[in-house]
Every structure is written in structure tokens, then in C-alpha cells.
Write a protein that holds these residues in place. Structure first.
Motif, PDB file in Angstrom:
ATOM      1  N   ARG A  22      51.280  33.467  37.151  1.00  0.00           N
ATOM      2  CA  ARG A  22      52.346  32.491  37.293  1.00  0.00           C
ATOM      3  C   ARG A  22      53.259  32.973  38.405  1.00  0.00           C
ATOM      4  O   ARG A  22      53.552  34.149  38.515  1.00  0.00           O
ATOM      5  CB  ARG A  22      53.129  32.379  35.978  1.00  0.00           C
ATOM      6  N   GLY A  23      53.703  32.028  39.236  1.00  0.00           N
ATOM      7  CA  GLY A  23      54.579  32.379  40.351  1.00  0.00           C
ATOM      8  C   GLY A  23      53.775  32.708  41.585  1.00  0.00           C
ATOM      9  O   GLY A  23      52.577  32.403  41.672  1.00  0.00           O
ATOM     10  N   PRO A  24      54.407  33.367  42.555  1.00  0.00           N
ATOM     11  CA  PRO A  24      53.688  33.738  43.772  1.00  0.00           C
ATOM     12  C   PRO A  24      52.575  34.744  43.455  1.00  0.00           C
ATOM     13  O   PRO A  24      52.686  35.505  42.488  1.00  0.00           O
ATOM     14  CB  PRO A  24      54.757  34.371  44.664  1.00  0.00           C
ATOM     15  N   LYS A  25      51.545  34.741  44.260  1.00  0.00           N
ATOM     16  CA  LYS A  25      50.410  35.639  44.019  1.00  0.00           C
ATOM     17  C   LYS A  25      50.880  37.095  44.084  1.00  0.00           C
ATOM     18  O   LYS A  25      51.384  37.552  45.108  1.00  0.00           O
ATOM     19  CB  LYS A  25      49.315  35.401  45.045  1.00  0.00           C
ATOM     20  N   PRO A  26      50.716  37.830  42.985  1.00  0.00           N
ATOM     21  CA  PRO A  26      51.139  39.232  42.969  1.00  0.00           C
ATOM     22  C   PRO A  26      50.293  40.079  43.916  1.00  0.00           C
ATOM     23  O   PRO A  26      49.098  39.823  44.103  1.00  0.00           O
ATOM     24  CB  PRO A  26      50.908  39.666  41.519  1.00  0.00           C
ATOM     25  N   THR A  27      50.905  41.091  44.484  1.00  0.00           N
ATOM     26  CA  THR A  27      50.171  41.980  45.384  1.00  0.00           C
ATOM     27  C   THR A  27      49.114  42.779  44.633  1.00  0.00           C
ATOM     28  O   THR A  27      48.158  43.260  45.238  1.00  0.00           O
ATOM     29  CB  THR A  27      51.135  42.953  46.086  1.00  0.00           C
ATOM     30  N   THR A  28      49.251  42.883  43.309  1.00  0.00           N
ATOM     31  CA  THR A  28      48.293  43.655  42.508  1.00  0.00           C
ATOM     32  C   THR A  28      46.964  42.928  42.288  1.00  0.00           C
ATOM     33  O   THR A  28      45.987  43.561  41.899  1.00  0.00           O
ATOM     34  CB  THR A  28      48.898  43.996  41.132  1.00  0.00           C
ATOM     35  N   VAL A  29      46.926  41.632  42.549  1.00  0.00           N
ATOM     36  CA  VAL A  29      45.696  40.861  42.283  1.00  0.00           C
ATOM     37  C   VAL A  29      44.515  41.430  43.069  1.00  0.00           C
ATOM     38  O   VAL A  29      43.419  41.591  42.526  1.00  0.00           O
ATOM     39  CB  VAL A  29      45.896  39.355  42.580  1.00  0.00           C
ATOM     40  N   GLU A  30      44.726  41.760  44.318  1.00  0.00           N
ATOM     41  CA  GLU A  30      43.635  42.303  45.132  1.00  0.00           C
ATOM     42  C   GLU A  30      43.114  43.615  44.540  1.00  0.00           C
ATOM     43  O   GLU A  30      41.908  43.846  44.496  1.00  0.00           O
ATOM     44  CB  GLU A  30      44.105  42.518  46.568  1.00  0.00           C
ATOM     45  N   CYS A  31      43.998  44.461  44.067  1.00  0.00           N
ATOM     46  CA  CYS A  31      43.583  45.727  43.453  1.00  0.00           C
ATOM     47  C   CYS A  31      42.808  45.491  42.158  1.00  0.00           C
ATOM     48  O   CYS A  31      41.826  46.178  41.882  1.00  0.00           O
ATOM     49  CB  CYS A  31      44.807  46.600  43.186  1.00  0.00           C
ATOM     50  N   ILE A  32      43.258  44.515  41.370  1.00  0.00           N
ATOM     51  CA  ILE A  32      42.542  44.154  40.141  1.00  0.00           C
ATOM     52  C   ILE A  32      41.131  43.681  40.496  1.00  0.00           C
ATOM     53  O   ILE A  32      40.148  44.079  39.861  1.00  0.00           O
ATOM     54  CB  ILE A  32      43.317  43.074  39.362  1.00  0.00           C
ATOM     55  N   GLU A  33      41.030  42.846  41.517  1.00  0.00           N
ATOM     56  CA  GLU A  33      39.716  42.345  41.949  1.00  0.00           C
ATOM     57  C   GLU A  33      38.809  43.494  42.402  1.00  0.00           C
ATOM     58  O   GLU A  33      37.610  43.497  42.093  1.00  0.00           O
ATOM     59  CB  GLU A  33      39.885  41.333  43.078  1.00  0.00           C
ATOM     60  N   TYR A  34      39.369  44.487  43.099  1.00  0.00           N
ATOM     61  CA  TYR A  34      38.572  45.653  43.510  1.00  0.00           C
ATOM     62  C   TYR A  34      38.021  46.384  42.291  1.00  0.00           C
ATOM     63  O   TYR A  34      36.860  46.805  42.276  1.00  0.00           O
ATOM     64  CB  TYR A  34      39.396  46.625  44.349  1.00  0.00           C
ATOM     65  N   GLY A  35      38.858  46.559  41.263  1.00  0.00           N
ATOM     66  CA  GLY A  35      38.409  47.238  40.049  1.00  0.00           C
ATOM     67  C   GLY A  35      37.280  46.493  39.354  1.00  0.00           C
ATOM     68  O   GLY A  35      36.313  47.100  38.896  1.00  0.00           O
ATOM     69  N   ILE A  36      37.391  45.179  39.300  1.00  0.00           N
ATOM     70  CA  ILE A  36      36.333  44.364  38.684  1.00  0.00           C
ATOM     71  C   ILE A  36      35.066  44.430  39.524  1.00  0.00           C
ATOM     72  O   ILE A  36      33.959  44.602  38.999  1.00  0.00           O
ATOM     73  CB  ILE A  36      36.805  42.899  38.513  1.00  0.00           C
ATOM     74  N   GLU A  37      35.225  44.324  40.838  1.00  0.00           N
ATOM     75  CA  GLU A  37      34.069  44.347  41.734  1.00  0.00           C
ATOM     76  C   GLU A  37      33.311  45.671  41.645  1.00  0.00           C
ATOM     77  O   GLU A  37      32.075  45.686  41.659  1.00  0.00           O
ATOM     78  CB  GLU A  37      34.525  44.105  43.173  1.00  0.00           C
ATOM     79  N   GLU A  38      34.028  46.775  41.534  1.00  0.00           N
ATOM     80  CA  GLU A  38      33.374  48.088  41.420  1.00  0.00           C
ATOM     81  C   GLU A  38      32.455  48.168  40.208  1.00  0.00           C
ATOM     82  O   GLU A  38      31.472  48.892  40.225  1.00  0.00           O
ATOM     83  CB  GLU A  38      34.429  49.191  41.299  1.00  0.00           C
ATOM     84  N   GLU A  39      32.779  47.421  39.168  1.00  0.00           N
ATOM     85  CA  GLU A  39      31.961  47.412  37.955  1.00  0.00           C
ATOM     86  C   GLU A  39      30.856  46.353  38.016  1.00  0.00           C
ATOM     87  O   GLU A  39      30.057  46.237  37.091  1.00  0.00           O
ATOM     88  CB  GLU A  39      32.838  47.192  36.724  1.00  0.00           C
ATOM     89  N   GLY A  40      30.834  45.542  39.063  1.00  0.00           N
ATOM     90  CA  GLY A  40      29.763  44.570  39.249  1.00  0.00           C
ATOM     91  C   GLY A  40      29.858  43.330  38.377  1.00  0.00           C
ATOM     92  O   GLY A  40      28.838  42.735  38.032  1.00  0.00           O
ATOM     93  N   VAL A  41      31.067  42.927  38.028  1.00  0.00           N
ATOM     94  CA  VAL A  41      31.265  41.756  37.176  1.00  0.00           C
ATOM     95  C   VAL A  41      31.928  40.650  38.006  1.00  0.00           C
ATOM     96  O   VAL A  41      32.879  40.919  38.739  1.00  0.00           O
ATOM     97  CB  VAL A  41      32.136  42.112  35.949  1.00  0.00           C
TER      98      VAL A  41
END
Length: 127
Positions: A22-41
Motif C-alpha cells: 500500500r502506498g508508494p512502492k517500497p525500496t525493499t520490494v526489489e530486495c524481497i524479489e531477489y530473495g524469492i528469485e534465489e530460491e527459484g520460486v
């Protein structure tokens, strides 16, 4: 954001983790995506800024994200920096993790833990 390959459900949708904020896109979203991507999901990210009620909590956003996810796992983020991982099979008021990440590394671990939940692996501690 590129997404890893995954099996496709009968309706043509790829099961994924849903990240909603909710609100402007948090700067942490990209880091969260990196963590998910590293696990292959696979994952999907979207804003819920225009959707009423605008005062939704991070737990409510995460539960809705989990309900929208083919893997039944969601991450909800509010402008105050609260990050929540939720599973659709849990009661709405009982998320798996609630955290205020102060660093990019902590945000990445949140993504990793959401993916590990999907893979039924032990979660990493958020340092």
C-alpha cells in the motif's frame, strides 16, 4: 524483474508468491524479489494503493495477497515499513512473520523465507 520457470496450473496461471503493498512502492520490494528469485520460486508484485479501504494493515494486505496466490503465500507491506508473510490457510489475524526490515539484507531474507515456505524448507533467521 524476471521470473523463473515454473509449472503451469490447469487454468494457465503459474503458481506464485504474491507481494502486495500500500502506498508508494517500497525500496525493499526489489530486495524481497531477489530473495524469492534465489530460491527459484515465481512471484507477482502489485500495488493495492487505489483499493479501498486504504487503511488496511500489513497483516490484512498479506492475508489477501496469500489468498490471491496460487501457492497461498503472500507478503504485505504498508507505508510505515511493516512487512508481513502470511499463508492463506492460517487465520487472518495470525501471520507467519511480522517484521520492520531496517536493511536490504533483512528484506532479502523476508523474500527468501516466503520462498522457503513454498518449498517446505526451514526459515532463515532475520538478523
Amino acid at each position: 524483474m524476471s521470473e523463473p520457470r515454473a509449472s503451469v496450473a490447469s487454468d494457465g496461471a503459474v503458481p506464485h508468491i504474491s507481494i502486495q503493498y500500500r502506498g508508494p512502492k517500497p525500496t525493499t520490494v526489489e530486495c524481497i524479489e531477489y530473495g524469492i528469485e534465489e530460491e527459484g520460486v515465481p512471484w507477482r508484485t502489485r500495488s493495492v494503493a487505489e483499493e479501498p479501504p486504504s487503511e488496511r494493515t500489513s497483516t490484512e494486505i498479506a492475508y489477501r495477497a496469500a489468498s490471491d496466490s496460487g501457492l497461498k503465500i503472500g507478503i504485505g507491506i504498508t507505508p510505515d515499513g511493516t512487512h508481513v508473510i502470511h499463508h492463506a490457510r492460517l487465520p487472518p489475524e495470525e501471520p507467519i512473520v511480522r517484521h520492520y526490515p531496517a536493511t536490504n539484507s533483512q528484506a532479502r531474507t523476508i523474500g527468501t523465507n516466503a520462498a522457503r515456505l513454498a518449498k517446505r524448507m526451514p526459515l532463515k533467521p532475520i538478523e
